[in-house]
Design a protein around this motif. Structure first.
Motif, mmCIF file in Angstrom:
data_model
loop_
_atom_site.group_PDB
_atom_site.id
_atom_site.type_symbol
_atom_site.label_atom_id
_atom_site.label_comp_id
_atom_site.label_asym_id
_atom_site.label_seq_id
_atom_site.Cartn_x
_atom_site.Cartn_y
_atom_site.Cartn_z
ATOM 1 N N LEU A 112 77.465 61.974 68.164
ATOM 2 C CA LEU A 112 77.465 60.523 67.975
ATOM 3 C C LEU A 112 76.370 59.841 68.779
ATOM 4 C CD1 LEU A 112 81.208 59.390 67.845
ATOM 5 C CD2 LEU A 112 79.490 59.291 66.045
ATOM 6 N N TRP A 113 76.146 60.303 70.005
ATOM 7 C CA TRP A 113 75.130 59.685 70.845
ATOM 8 C C TRP A 113 73.745 59.803 70.203
ATOM 9 C CZ3 TRP A 113 75.102 56.707 75.154
ATOM 10 C CH2 TRP A 113 73.883 56.552 75.826
ATOM 11 N N ASN A 114 73.440 60.975 69.687
ATOM 12 C CA ASN A 114 72.129 61.167 69.070
ATOM 13 C C ASN A 114 72.019 60.429 67.741
ATOM 14 O OD1 ASN A 114 70.290 63.242 70.582
ATOM 15 N ND2 ASN A 114 72.368 64.030 70.802
ATOM 16 N N LEU A 115 73.101 60.380 66.972
ATOM 17 C CA LEU A 115 73.076 59.653 65.706
ATOM 18 C C LEU A 115 72.902 58.155 65.930
ATOM 19 C CD1 LEU A 115 73.401 59.564 62.643
ATOM 20 C CD2 LEU A 115 75.886 59.482 62.981
ATOM 21 N N THR A 116 73.665 57.601 66.866
ATOM 22 C CA THR A 116 73.557 56.164 67.123
ATOM 23 C C THR A 116 72.254 55.808 67.834
ATOM 24 O OG1 THR A 116 74.883 56.449 69.147
ATOM 25 C CG2 THR A 116 76.045 55.772 67.140
ATOM 26 N N THR A 117 71.706 56.748 68.602
ATOM 27 C CA THR A 117 70.374 56.513 69.174
ATOM 28 C C THR A 117 69.347 56.321 68.072
ATOM 29 O OG1 THR A 117 70.795 57.744 71.224
ATOM 30 C CG2 THR A 117 68.507 57.542 70.525
ATOM 31 N N LEU A 118 69.396 57.192 67.089
ATOM 32 C CA LEU A 118 68.477 57.090 65.950
ATOM 33 C C LEU A 118 68.676 55.772 65.205
ATOM 34 C CD1 LEU A 118 66.431 58.247 63.914
ATOM 35 C CD2 LEU A 118 68.358 59.400 62.788
ATOM 36 N N LEU A 119 69.920 55.423 64.925
ATOM 37 C CA LEU A 119 70.191 54.184 64.196
ATOM 38 C C LEU A 119 69.801 52.960 65.010
ATOM 39 C CD1 LEU A 119 73.679 55.041 62.622
ATOM 40 C CD2 LEU A 119 71.414 55.117 61.534
ATOM 41 N N GLY A 120 70.044 53.018 66.316
ATOM 42 C CA GLY A 120 69.677 51.891 67.171
ATOM 43 C C GLY A 120 68.184 51.681 67.244
ATOM 44 N N ALA A 121 67.435 52.787 67.340
ATOM 45 C CA ALA A 121 65.975 52.670 67.381
ATOM 46 C C ALA A 121 65.428 52.147 66.058
ATOM 47 C CB ALA A 121 65.359 54.032 67.706
ATOM 48 N N LEU A 122 66.038 52.595 64.951
ATOM 49 C CA LEU A 122 65.576 52.130 63.635
ATOM 50 C C LEU A 122 65.934 50.663 63.385
ATOM 51 C CD1 LEU A 122 66.511 55.217 61.406
ATOM 52 C CD2 LEU A 122 64.212 54.486 62.088
ATOM 53 N N GLY A 123 67.081 50.251 63.892
ATOM 54 C CA GLY A 123 67.512 48.875 63.640
ATOM 55 C C GLY A 123 67.379 47.957 64.832
ATOM 56 N N ALA A 124 66.420 48.230 65.729
ATOM 57 C CA ALA A 124 66.273 47.441 66.950
ATOM 58 C C ALA A 124 66.052 45.960 66.657
ATOM 59 C CB ALA A 124 65.113 47.985 67.786
ATOM 60 N N CYS B 71 64.451 59.596 70.449
ATOM 61 C CA CYS B 71 65.375 60.639 70.000
ATOM 62 C C CYS B 71 65.271 61.891 70.868
ATOM 63 C CB CYS B 71 65.100 60.983 68.534
ATOM 64 S SG CYS B 71 65.521 59.652 67.384
ATOM 65 N N ALA B 72 64.065 62.211 71.330
ATOM 66 C CA ALA B 72 63.883 63.382 72.186
ATOM 67 C C ALA B 72 64.625 63.214 73.508
ATOM 68 C CB ALA B 72 62.403 63.627 72.438
ATOM 69 N N LEU B 73 64.642 62.003 74.039
ATOM 70 C CA LEU B 73 65.362 61.756 75.284
ATOM 71 C C LEU B 73 66.854 62.039 75.117
ATOM 72 C CD1 LEU B 73 63.734 58.523 76.793
ATOM 73 C CD2 LEU B 73 63.867 60.791 77.842
ATOM 74 N N SER B 74 67.417 61.566 74.008
ATOM 75 C CA SER B 74 68.844 61.788 73.797
ATOM 76 C C SER B 74 69.158 63.252 73.504
ATOM 77 C CB SER B 74 69.349 60.915 72.642
ATOM 78 O OG SER B 74 69.491 59.575 73.056
ATOM 79 N N LEU B 75 68.285 63.913 72.779
ATOM 80 C CA LEU B 75 68.518 65.307 72.443
ATOM 81 C C LEU B 75 68.383 66.229 73.651
ATOM 82 C CD1 LEU B 75 66.651 65.525 69.019
ATOM 83 C CD2 LEU B 75 69.095 65.956 69.364
ATOM 84 N N LEU B 76 67.376 65.980 74.482
ATOM 85 C CA LEU B 76 67.047 66.907 75.564
ATOM 86 C C LEU B 76 67.626 66.497 76.912
ATOM 87 C CD1 LEU B 76 63.319 67.576 74.596
ATOM 88 C CD2 LEU B 76 65.351 68.914 73.979
ATOM 89 N N VAL B 77 67.633 65.205 77.206
ATOM 90 C CA VAL B 77 68.143 64.743 78.488
ATOM 91 C C VAL B 77 69.666 64.593 78.430
ATOM 92 C CG1 VAL B 77 68.058 62.912 80.228
ATOM 93 C CG2 VAL B 77 65.971 63.602 79.021
ATOM 94 N N PHE B 78 70.143 63.812 77.476
ATOM 95 C CA PHE B 78 71.561 63.638 77.203
ATOM 96 C C PHE B 78 72.378 63.339 78.459
ATOM 97 C CE2 PHE B 78 75.871 65.367 76.009
ATOM 98 C CZ PHE B 78 76.190 64.317 75.181
ATOM 99 N N THR B 79 71.971 62.327 79.162
ATOM 100 C CA THR B 79 72.793 61.761 80.227
ATOM 101 C C THR B 79 72.487 60.276 80.254
ATOM 102 O OG1 THR B 79 73.192 61.715 82.626
ATOM 103 C CG2 THR B 79 71.069 62.574 81.905
#
Length: 261
Positions: free
Chosen positions: A168-180, A73-81
């Motif tokens: 959306l990117w950060n929300l789906t990142t969280l959901l994807g990591a939780l439902g891997a 989640c930190a990668l998506s929040l801070l890097v975001f590319t």
């Protein structure tokens, strides 16, 4: 008294004073602006939603590479590319050195600096807003902003795309990591191709001249040809050489034609 201005290209004098009733032209202009804003927001939302869903793939890939939920989640929040994020976790998943993986992601992300140079002039944002806007300078926001006919529309397109995509990117990142584990193999879903596909769809209509098409074609050949032999991120930077190469060839041919004449 009517205000007259010279057209910057033709030098002809143009009368800028409204000639019709006071309410008529203004009302028509306001209506046109509203329709234009609606179209810009609609396009921005389309890009933001389509690409934002790719965060699922990143969340799953990152979790599969061994990163924790917080790190992902930190990668998506801070890097975001997205491309840099995928390059980083992909290298880690393949057993690469963390510093090498980070270097590849960094080189791939440097393209955003060039986007920023162009967008800085186009958007002309207030100084206090620039640090916040810099976080949203990515492929998709740049493409939407550059496709607009004026600064106001460019600002609206950039903001709407950036906000939609970031959320959306950060929300789906969280959901994807939780439902891997539930999603399984992300390649079967094709989520990793959504972002590049949308960007290419935006870019293709902008390639209107032979020079632009030639530049894009050479850039693709350089990027794909060097992909197997250079570290991640470097082929993208090398492909940028297509632009000066095409311009040099075009200038050389123009000089030859002048000599013949």
């Amino acid at each position: 008294m009517a205000e007259q201005t010279a057209h910057p290209a033709t030098g002809q004098i143009r009368d800028d004073t409204p000639t019709g009733p006071a309410d008529g032209p203004r009302a028509a202009g306001a209506s046109g602006a509203r329709r234009s804003d609606s179209a810009v927001v609609r396009d921005a939302l389309g890009v933001g939603v389509a690409v934002g869903l790719s965060g699922f793939a990143f969340g799953v890939t990152s979790a599969g590479a061994g990163l924790t939920l917080l790190q992902t989640c930190a990668l998506s929040l801070l890097v975001f590319t997205g491309a840099s994020q995928f390059a980083l976790v992909g290298a880690l998943a393949g057993g690469g050195n963390p510093f090498t993986a980070a270097a590849g992601a960094f080189f791939l992300g440097t393209r955003n600096a060039f986007y920023g140079l162009r967008l800085s002039q186009l958007l002309a944002l207030p100084r206090f807003a620039k640090p916040f806007a810099a976080q949203w300078v990515i492929d998709e926001t740049t493409a939407v902003a550059l496709a607009q006919p004026d600064r106001r529309s460019a600002r609206l397109g950039f903001t709407a795309t950036g906000l939609t995509l970031y959320v959306l990117w950060n929300l789906t990142t969280l959901l994807g990591a939780l439902g891997a584990e539930a999603l399984g193999d992300t390649t079967a879903w094709g989520l990793d191709a959504a972002g590049p596909a949308v960007f290419l769809a935006l870019l293709a209509p902008m390639l209107k001249t032979t020079t632009e098409r030639a530049t894009a074609g050479i850039a693709v050949l350089l990027g794909l040809g060097l992909l197997p032999v250079l570290p991640a991120g470097v082929p993208v930077l090398v492909s940028a050489l297509a632009a000066p190469a095409v311009l040099w060839f075009r200038g050389r041919r123009a000089r030859k034609e002048e000599t013949v004449r």
